[in-house]
Design an enzyme around this catalytic site. Structure first.
Site, mmCIF file in Angstrom:
data_model
loop_
_atom_site.group_PDB
_atom_site.id
_atom_site.type_symbol
_atom_site.label_atom_id
_atom_site.label_comp_id
_atom_site.label_asym_id
_atom_site.label_seq_id
_atom_site.Cartn_x
_atom_site.Cartn_y
_atom_site.Cartn_z
ATOM 1 N N GLY A 2 0.833 -1.202 0.000
ATOM 2 C CA GLY A 2 0.000 0.000 0.000
ATOM 3 C C GLY A 2 0.866 1.249 0.000
ATOM 4 N N GLY B 253 -0.127 4.336 0.081
ATOM 5 C CA GLY B 253 -0.986 5.458 0.452
ATOM 6 C C GLY B 253 -0.331 6.269 1.562
ATOM 7 N N VAL B 254 -1.161 6.942 2.342
ATOM 8 C CA VAL B 254 -0.666 7.869 3.364
ATOM 9 C C VAL B 254 0.205 7.132 4.392
ATOM 10 C CG1 VAL B 254 -1.371 9.581 5.048
ATOM 11 C CG2 VAL B 254 -2.776 9.171 3.065
ATOM 12 N N ILE B 255 -0.323 6.032 4.942
ATOM 13 C CA ILE B 255 0.412 5.320 5.994
ATOM 14 C C ILE B 255 1.669 4.680 5.425
ATOM 15 C CG2 ILE B 255 0.310 3.332 7.560
ATOM 16 C CD1 ILE B 255 -2.602 4.013 8.110
ATOM 17 N N HIS C 154 8.132 38.666 4.338
ATOM 18 C CA HIS C 154 9.339 38.235 3.630
ATOM 19 C C HIS C 154 10.486 38.124 4.615
ATOM 20 C CE1 HIS C 154 12.348 37.889 0.499
ATOM 21 N NE2 HIS C 154 13.059 38.824 1.137
HETATM 22 P P1 NAD Z 1 -4.886 4.786 1.972
HETATM 23 O O1 NAD Z 1 -6.239 4.625 1.421
HETATM 24 O O2 NAD Z 1 -4.291 6.127 2.107
HETATM 25 O O3 NAD Z 1 -3.853 3.953 1.061
HETATM 26 C C1 NAD Z 1 -3.971 2.587 0.827
HETATM 27 C C2 NAD Z 1 -3.229 2.261 -0.463
HETATM 28 O O4 NAD Z 1 -3.147 0.849 -0.583
HETATM 29 C C3 NAD Z 1 -3.944 2.763 -1.712
HETATM 30 O O5 NAD Z 1 -3.014 3.491 -2.501
HETATM 31 C C4 NAD Z 1 -4.400 1.488 -2.406
HETATM 32 O O6 NAD Z 1 -4.371 1.586 -3.810
HETATM 33 C C5 NAD Z 1 -3.363 0.482 -1.923
HETATM 34 N N1 NAD Z 1 -3.811 -0.896 -1.904
HETATM 35 C C6 NAD Z 1 -5.018 -1.393 -1.527
HETATM 36 N N2 NAD Z 1 -5.020 -2.745 -1.608
HETATM 37 C C7 NAD Z 1 -3.784 -3.109 -2.044
HETATM 38 C C8 NAD Z 1 -3.151 -4.361 -2.336
HETATM 39 N N3 NAD Z 1 -3.811 -5.517 -2.187
HETATM 40 N N4 NAD Z 1 -1.853 -4.349 -2.736
HETATM 41 C C9 NAD Z 1 -1.178 -3.183 -2.895
HETATM 42 N N5 NAD Z 1 -1.739 -1.970 -2.648
HETATM 43 C C10 NAD Z 1 -3.011 -1.935 -2.231
HETATM 44 O O7 NAD Z 1 -4.897 3.963 3.340
HETATM 45 P P2 NAD Z 1 -3.838 3.923 4.526
HETATM 46 O O8 NAD Z 1 -2.523 4.471 4.074
HETATM 47 O O9 NAD Z 1 -3.904 2.522 5.025
HETATM 48 O O10 NAD Z 1 -4.474 4.904 5.582
HETATM 49 C C11 NAD Z 1 -5.741 4.584 6.162
HETATM 50 C C12 NAD Z 1 -6.531 5.826 6.462
HETATM 51 O O11 NAD Z 1 -5.941 6.556 7.503
HETATM 52 C C13 NAD Z 1 -6.654 6.731 5.262
HETATM 53 O O12 NAD Z 1 -7.996 7.110 5.104
HETATM 54 C C14 NAD Z 1 -5.811 7.905 5.611
HETATM 55 O O13 NAD Z 1 -6.340 9.112 5.098
HETATM 56 C C15 NAD Z 1 -5.806 7.897 7.136
HETATM 57 N N6 NAD Z 1 -4.518 8.432 7.574
HETATM 58 C C16 NAD Z 1 -4.294 9.760 7.435
HETATM 59 C C17 NAD Z 1 -3.062 10.282 7.776
HETATM 60 C C18 NAD Z 1 -2.792 11.739 7.594
HETATM 61 O O14 NAD Z 1 -3.746 12.509 7.563
HETATM 62 N N7 NAD Z 1 -1.551 12.172 7.438
HETATM 63 C C19 NAD Z 1 -2.060 9.459 8.254
HETATM 64 C C20 NAD Z 1 -2.329 8.110 8.370
HETATM 65 C C21 NAD Z 1 -3.570 7.613 8.026
#
Ligand code: NAD
Length: 484
Positions: A197, A199-201, A460
């Site tokens: 994954g 994503g964010v985490i 600035h």
């Molecule tokens: P996310 O939805 O941000 O990312 C998950 C990622 O995993 C996606 O890009 C998706 O395409 C990918 N994915 C899904 N299934 C997969 C697979 N089988 N194989 C490979 N990739 C796959 O979810 P997250 O990073 O787990 O975060 C969970 C939630 O917590 C999110 O809604 C996020 O916004 C929230 N969060 C926010 C923050 C922040 O605000 N900075 C920090 C941590 C978490």
């Protein structure tokens, strides 16, 4: 559980289920509005003890930001201080000290919620709550699972939060294959770290351990990097992450993970076929799902959608009289600040005040380096929706403060309506993007035009001058960059 004088013979105005950032904020606001409020929470930390604050404070936002900060300092000591003429020799990281600092920060903040409950007259109850079909709330004691009480209340706010999604092909074992919480607790940096994954985490925790020496491979199923983000920003960020050595593999679908003597063998498929990587630890970060499974007795009338989200309208009403739901367990982005504002709105509506939530203006932040932050529409969304727009960008390479900070990386991008000039979206990748985005959020909340920001004086030298210049660039008037 409840003290003698507070026992369930008492009727509450509001019972909130869950003390994460949505629930505890709702409870405090309800009490401030003069409503007699209880907040029931069952968060259990790894030591078996209860703490208020939910995922955000105990196992999410706060501990991860603590580790991001520490690991960034370490990275700076190794790679950046020399440019300032500071010689530190061989920088060493003591992970145990870093982890202890993180725990102190978490404890002080979760303890702070208990104190805030007390000073606001919120009754904090440690236990597992369930909404009953008669509208009451059953509470199972945190320490004595066979002990149950029932609370009478006029209103219930469901704020049960979310939990990590588990993959069948790589189930958690809580030691080597872990969720985001497990990934915050590694006692040492794993030599080889896999992340499912991107994503964010995945990006935040991948960055932490990469800076501390792990060789990190991120397997992301989608072909587009950060598909929900403005793609100009996402591609700039991807370039920076790859330069740093994060190995991000796109279009990678994980098909299995086997634990063996030499680590975990992760199998995935992409357009070139099947591949394997060997890692020592594996983080699964493929999203979260609402934690609503045991929240409702059969027959309450509260509806859950097929993914488990409690169905609500834009004011967070469940459709059952006086039952509301907020935060990660309802639709919308799973963000602490979104949940908190829903909590405030609901507590105000219950008190008969006017309240609403502007779902179009919720900022998002990814705390990598450089940071990524945005609010409003992406360029891709505007194109799909057929909106006529103007775009202005300004690079941090042309910003004096970013250069002085040794951080001239990334850009600010502003999108404005071609006719009305209203700002429709702002996207940043760069230093302290998380702080800079607040100006864009305020501007958009007041429905500002790009010209409004063009005519606003920015101090600035500051990073926020890049926001000013991006607003000027919307009309090809940037001063310190070539207008394209
Ligand atoms: P996310 O939805 O941000 O990312 C998950 C990622 O995993 C996606 O890009 C998706 O395409 C990918 N994915 C899904 N299934 C997969 C697979 N089988 N194989 C490979 N990739 C796959 O979810 P997250 O990073 O787990 O975060 C969970 C939630 O917590 C999110 O809604 C996020 O916004 C929230 N969060 C926010 C923050 C922040 O605000 N900075 C920090 C941590 C978490």
């Amino acid at each position: 559980m409840l003290s003698k004088e507070n026992q369930m013979s008492q009727t509450f105005d509001v019972v909130v289920i869950g003390a994460g950032p949505a629930g505890y904020v709702a409870a405090i606001r309800a009490a401030q509005n003069g409503l007699k409020t209880a907040c029931v929470d069952n968060w259990k930390n790894l030591d078996g003890k209860h703490a208020f604050g939910g995922t955000c404070l105990n196992a999410g936002c706060i501990p991860s930001k603590a580790l991001l900060e520490s690991s960034e300092m370490f990275h700076k000591a190794q790679h950046e201080l020399a440019a300032h003429g500071i010689q530190v020799g061989n920088a060493m990281m003591n992970v145990a000290v870093m982890q202890a600092r993180k725990s102190r920060i978490v404890q002080s903040l979760t303890g702070g919620i208990a104190a805030l409950f007390k000073s606001n007259n919120v009754i904090g109850i440690r236990g597992t709550a369930k909404l009953l079909k008669n509208g009451r709330v059953e509470v199972t004691d945190f320490d004595a699972p066979d002990k149950k009480d029932t609370l009478e209340t006029k209103h219930v706010i469901l704020a049960a939060g979310s939990e990590p999604v588990e993959l069948k092909v790589a189930p958690f074992d809580r030691r080597d294959i872990v969720d985001s919480w497990g990934a915050l607790e590694f006692p040492t940096a794993p030599k080889r770290l896999g992340v499912i994954g991107g994503g964010v985490i995945g990006l935040e925790l991948g960055s932490v351990w990469h800076r501390l020496g792990s060789q990190v491979t991120i397997l992301e199923a989608m072909d587009n990097f950060l598909f929900m983000t403005d793609q100009q920003i996402a591609q700039t960020a991807a370039r920076e992450f790859r330069k740093q050595g994060l190995d991000v593999r796109l279009g990678a679908k994980v098909t299995g993970a086997d634990k063996g003597k030499s680590g975990i063998s992760v199998h995935y498929e992409d357009r070139d076929g099947m591949h394997d990587i060997e890692v020592d630890k594996l983080i699964v970060a493929v999203g979260r799902r609402p934690a609503t499974r045991n929240l409702l007795e059969e027959g309450t009338g509260v509806k859950r959608d097929p993914r488990g989200f409690i169905q609500v309208d834009k004011e967070c009403r469940s459709g059952v009289k006086n039952v509301w739901a907020v935060g990660d367990c309802v639709r919308g982005p799973m963000l602490a600040h979104k949940g908190s504002e829903e909590g405030v709105m609901v507590a105000d509506l219950i008190a008969g005040r006017v309240a609403e939530m502007n779902y179009a203006v919720i900022p998002s932040v990814i705390y990598t380096w450089p940071e990524i932050a945005w609010v409003g529409k992406t360029e891709e969304e505007l194109k799909t929706q057929g909106v006529q727009y103007k775009a202005g960008t300004f690079p941090f390479t042309a910003n004096g403060r970013a250069k002085a900070m040794e951080a001239p990386v990334g850009l600010v991008k502003m999108l404005a309506d071609a006719r009305s000039d209203e700002i429709l979206g702002v996207h940043i990748v760069g230093p302290l993007a998380s702080e800079m985005i607040a100006e864009a959020v305020t501007a958009m909340e007041f429905r500002a035009s790009a010209e409004d920001l063009q005519r606003t004086i920015h101090a600035h030298p500051t990073l926020s001058e890049a926001m000013h210049e991006a607003a000027l660039a919307v009309d090809k008037h940037a001063i310190h960059a070539i207008n394209k």
